[in-house]
Design a protein around this motif. Sequence first.
Motif, PDB file in Angstrom:
ATOM      1  N   MET A  56       2.470  -7.982  10.974  1.00 21.17           N
ATOM      2  CA  MET A  56       2.959  -8.322   9.636  1.00 21.17           C
ATOM      3  C   MET A  56       2.564  -9.751   9.277  1.00 21.17           C
ATOM      4  N   MET A  57       2.721 -10.638  10.255  1.00 27.62           N
ATOM      5  CA  MET A  57       2.355 -12.036  10.031  1.00 27.62           C
ATOM      6  C   MET A  57       0.873 -12.190   9.715  1.00 27.62           C
ATOM      7  N   LEU A  58       0.019 -11.437  10.405  1.00 29.03           N
ATOM      8  CA  LEU A  58      -1.419 -11.488  10.113  1.00 29.03           C
ATOM      9  C   LEU A  58      -1.715 -10.969   8.709  1.00 29.03           C
ATOM     10  N   GLY A  59      -0.974  -9.938   8.280  1.00 32.86           N
ATOM     11  CA  GLY A  59      -1.136  -9.454   6.913  1.00 32.86           C
ATOM     12  C   GLY A  59      -0.756 -10.506   5.883  1.00 32.86           C
ATOM     13  N   ALA A  60       0.306 -11.265   6.181  1.00 32.93           N
ATOM     14  CA  ALA A  60       0.737 -12.333   5.272  1.00 32.93           C
ATOM     15  C   ALA A  60      -0.312 -13.443   5.207  1.00 32.93           C
ATOM     16  N   TYR A  61      -0.876 -13.819   6.366  1.00 31.20           N
ATOM     17  CA  TYR A  61      -1.904 -14.864   6.371  1.00 31.20           C
ATOM     18  C   TYR A  61      -3.196 -14.377   5.719  1.00 31.20           C
ATOM     19  N   THR A  62      -3.497 -13.090   5.844  1.00 26.04           N
ATOM     20  CA  THR A  62      -4.660 -12.543   5.146  1.00 26.04           C
ATOM     21  C   THR A  62      -4.491 -12.682   3.641  1.00 26.04           C
ATOM     22  N   THR A  63      -3.268 -12.434   3.162  1.00 23.60           N
ATOM     23  CA  THR A  63      -2.974 -12.609   1.735  1.00 23.60           C
ATOM     24  C   THR A  63      -3.204 -14.057   1.316  1.00 23.60           C
ATOM     25  N   PHE A  64      -2.767 -14.999   2.156  1.00 27.51           N
ATOM     26  CA  PHE A  64      -2.973 -16.424   1.856  1.00 27.51           C
ATOM     27  C   PHE A  64      -4.459 -16.765   1.794  1.00 27.51           C
ATOM     28  N   VAL A  65      -5.246 -16.217   2.732  1.00 28.21           N
ATOM     29  CA  VAL A  65      -6.683 -16.500   2.754  1.00 28.21           C
ATOM     30  C   VAL A  65      -7.355 -15.935   1.506  1.00 28.21           C
ATOM     31  N   VAL A  66      -6.989 -14.702   1.117  1.00 29.73           N
ATOM     32  CA  VAL A  66      -7.565 -14.096  -0.090  1.00 29.73           C
ATOM     33  C   VAL A  66      -7.187 -14.916  -1.318  1.00 29.73           C
ATOM     34  N   GLN A  67      -5.929 -15.363  -1.383  1.00 28.36           N
ATOM     35  CA  GLN A  67      -5.495 -16.195  -2.505  1.00 28.36           C
ATOM     36  C   GLN A  67      -6.306 -17.494  -2.567  1.00 28.36           C
ATOM     37  N   SER A  68      -6.534 -18.114  -1.413  1.00 29.65           N
ATOM     38  CA  SER A  68      -7.303 -19.363  -1.374  1.00 29.65           C
ATOM     39  C   SER A  68      -8.735 -19.138  -1.838  1.00 29.65           C
ATOM     40  N   GLY A  69      -9.310 -17.989  -1.467  1.00 33.60           N
ATOM     41  CA  GLY A  69     -10.666 -17.675  -1.908  1.00 33.60           C
ATOM     42  C   GLY A  69     -10.747 -17.480  -3.417  1.00 33.60           C
ATOM     43  N   PHE A  70      -9.722 -16.815  -3.987  1.00 34.46           N
ATOM     44  CA  PHE A  70      -9.729 -16.582  -5.432  1.00 34.46           C
ATOM     45  C   PHE A  70      -9.448 -17.869  -6.206  1.00 34.46           C
ATOM     46  N   LYS A  71      -8.750 -18.828  -5.589  1.00 32.95           N
ATOM     47  CA  LYS A  71      -8.534 -20.118  -6.251  1.00 32.95           C
ATOM     48  C   LYS A  71      -9.848 -20.821  -6.522  1.00 32.95           C
ATOM     49  N   MET A  72     -10.804 -20.642  -5.605  1.00 33.73           N
ATOM     50  CA  MET A  72     -12.101 -21.286  -5.780  1.00 33.73           C
ATOM     51  C   MET A  72     -12.880 -20.672  -6.943  1.00 33.73           C
ATOM     52  N   LEU A  73     -12.541 -19.426  -7.289  1.00 32.15           N
ATOM     53  CA  LEU A  73     -13.252 -18.753  -8.381  1.00 32.15           C
ATOM     54  C   LEU A  73     -12.714 -19.118  -9.752  1.00 32.15           C
ATOM     55  N   GLY A  74     -11.509 -19.700  -9.779  1.00 36.03           N
ATOM     56  CA  GLY A  74     -10.925 -20.096 -11.061  1.00 36.03           C
ATOM     57  C   GLY A  74      -9.587 -19.422 -11.317  1.00 36.03           C
ATOM     58  N   ASP A  75      -8.847 -19.964 -12.265  1.00 39.89           N
ATOM     59  CA  ASP A  75      -7.502 -19.462 -12.560  1.00 39.89           C
ATOM     60  C   ASP A  75      -7.511 -18.033 -13.079  1.00 39.89           C
ATOM     61  N   ASN A  76      -8.534 -17.658 -13.812  1.00 37.58           N
ATOM     62  CA  ASN A  76      -8.564 -16.296 -14.349  1.00 37.58           C
ATOM     63  C   ASN A  76      -8.651 -15.253 -13.242  1.00 37.58           C
ATOM     64  N   TRP A  77      -9.459 -15.551 -12.212  1.00 43.67           N
ATOM     65  CA  TRP A  77      -9.594 -14.639 -11.084  1.00 43.67           C
ATOM     66  C   TRP A  77      -8.328 -14.609 -10.227  1.00 43.67           C
ATOM     67  N   LEU A  78      -7.619 -15.726 -10.195  1.00 41.25           N
ATOM     68  CA  LEU A  78      -6.438 -15.838  -9.336  1.00 41.25           C
ATOM     69  C   LEU A  78      -5.370 -14.813  -9.694  1.00 41.25           C
ATOM     70  N   GLU A  79      -5.348 -14.371 -10.953  1.00 40.45           N
ATOM     71  CA  GLU A  79      -4.346 -13.400 -11.382  1.00 40.45           C
ATOM     72  C   GLU A  79      -4.527 -12.031 -10.741  1.00 40.45           C
ATOM     73  N   ILE A  94      -3.943 -10.344  -5.711  1.00 45.69           N
ATOM     74  CA  ILE A  94      -3.051  -9.455  -4.965  1.00 45.69           C
ATOM     75  C   ILE A  94      -3.635  -8.046  -4.861  1.00 45.69           C
ATOM     76  N   ILE A  95      -4.443  -7.647  -5.855  1.00 46.49           N
ATOM     77  CA  ILE A  95      -5.068  -6.324  -5.838  1.00 46.49           C
ATOM     78  C   ILE A  95      -6.072  -6.215  -4.692  1.00 46.49           C
ATOM     79  N   PHE A  96      -6.736  -7.334  -4.372  1.00 48.21           N
ATOM     80  CA  PHE A  96      -7.696  -7.358  -3.265  1.00 48.21           C
ATOM     81  C   PHE A  96      -7.013  -7.712  -1.945  1.00 48.21           C
ATOM     82  N   ALA A  97      -5.903  -8.444  -2.016  1.00 48.68           N
ATOM     83  CA  ALA A  97      -5.207  -8.861  -0.796  1.00 48.68           C
ATOM     84  C   ALA A  97      -4.584  -7.669  -0.069  1.00 48.68           C
ATOM     85  N   LEU A  98      -4.074  -6.693  -0.818  1.00 58.38           N
ATOM     86  CA  LEU A  98      -3.427  -5.533  -0.197  1.00 58.38           C
ATOM     87  C   LEU A  98      -4.388  -4.732   0.689  1.00 58.38           C
ATOM     88  N   PRO A  99      -5.550  -4.286   0.173  1.00 56.89           N
ATOM     89  CA  PRO A  99      -6.476  -3.571   1.078  1.00 56.89           C
ATOM     90  C   PRO A  99      -7.028  -4.466   2.180  1.00 56.89           C
TER      91      PRO A  99
END
Length: 395
Positions: A42-65, A68-73
Amino acid sequence: MLFLDSLFNGLSIGAVLLIAALGLGIIFGLMGVINTAHGELMMLGAYTTFVVQSGFKMLGDNWLEFYIIFALPAAFLVTAGVGLILERGVIRYLYGRPLETLLATWGVSLILQQLVRSISWQLTIGIALFCLLFFGGVRLIKVWRAKKMSDSAGEQIDPLRPWLVPVMLPLSLGIAWTAAAVLGQIFKLAITKPWFGAQGVDVTAPKWLRGGMQLPGNLQLSYTRLFIMVLTILCVIGIYLFLNRSAWGLRIRSVTQNRSMSACLGIPTDKVDALTFALGSGLAGIAGCAISLLGSVSPNTGQSYIVDAFMVVVVGGVGKIVGTIVAAGTIGTVNYLLGSGTIALLVANIKPLADFFNFFATTSMAKVMVFALIIAFLQVRPAGMFPQKGRTVEG
């Protein structure tokens, strides 16, 4: 209104427990494996979500929204992969030995916690080099000896020497460690700084999950918690359809009922075990993605949920989805109502009861009360709410 708000929050916690317990129940029900590393998945799943969020931050605020759709799979695939490696590398050698399995998975949980605290580019390079040298070296030697045997024209060739692994293991480890240390001296902080560290990291919910739905009576339903409930419903429906409408789901249910007969009928039980463990681990990753939206994520995140998830499986009945649903909702709700002090406020006018429930109006003491209630319940129904019928794994 306070009671309804607390009830809603408790059900949302129960929803997270349900996702985690679904995977745990499938693994325990099929293989009888008590996977104490499930919380770390579960903890690894949570950190994976954080990593995906950090990656989308680099793409811009519009992508950041939409992260979560990509973090789940992504969380599902990462934890399913780790679970598959765990089953193929550790669990498969310990079937039928519950104590050894429990201790081994507990050791894996400690390794995963420390790995998240210490992981850096230097450590990643070292691990990759070790795997390449050790497994690649053993594989090359096996291929070479097989070719030598085929070219020997009947000449007797000894099998792999028993000293191969004891020699290759420290040799590969030494070379990998030395190479990683040299790179660390060259590049310094660039590759030696931990990615996450021991401190918690925060996952920010998308804007469309912030705020809540306003209801009459000043009652607000959090969009984040509603999202978690909807996610849980989709997971339950998906697992039900998979187990009851797919060929592999039929094989899983068959092995759960009678492993020996399933093997006699040609069902590959080893592949079923691997698939089941990967599926259960993937569900733990989705649960980790959900809990990352509720608070800070740390290496100890899984420890806060693993015991409750085991209790859900035991109380609901091993292998029973309906029992798991009822048990998760009940345990999550009762835990929150007690720990938040809601019940104490509801009986504030009844002095003895108010004092009693005020004593348990903390998170830790609420768990004590829930555990006591579960112990009392299991004295009456030791097989859980919905006991499994027919032959089990041991049959």
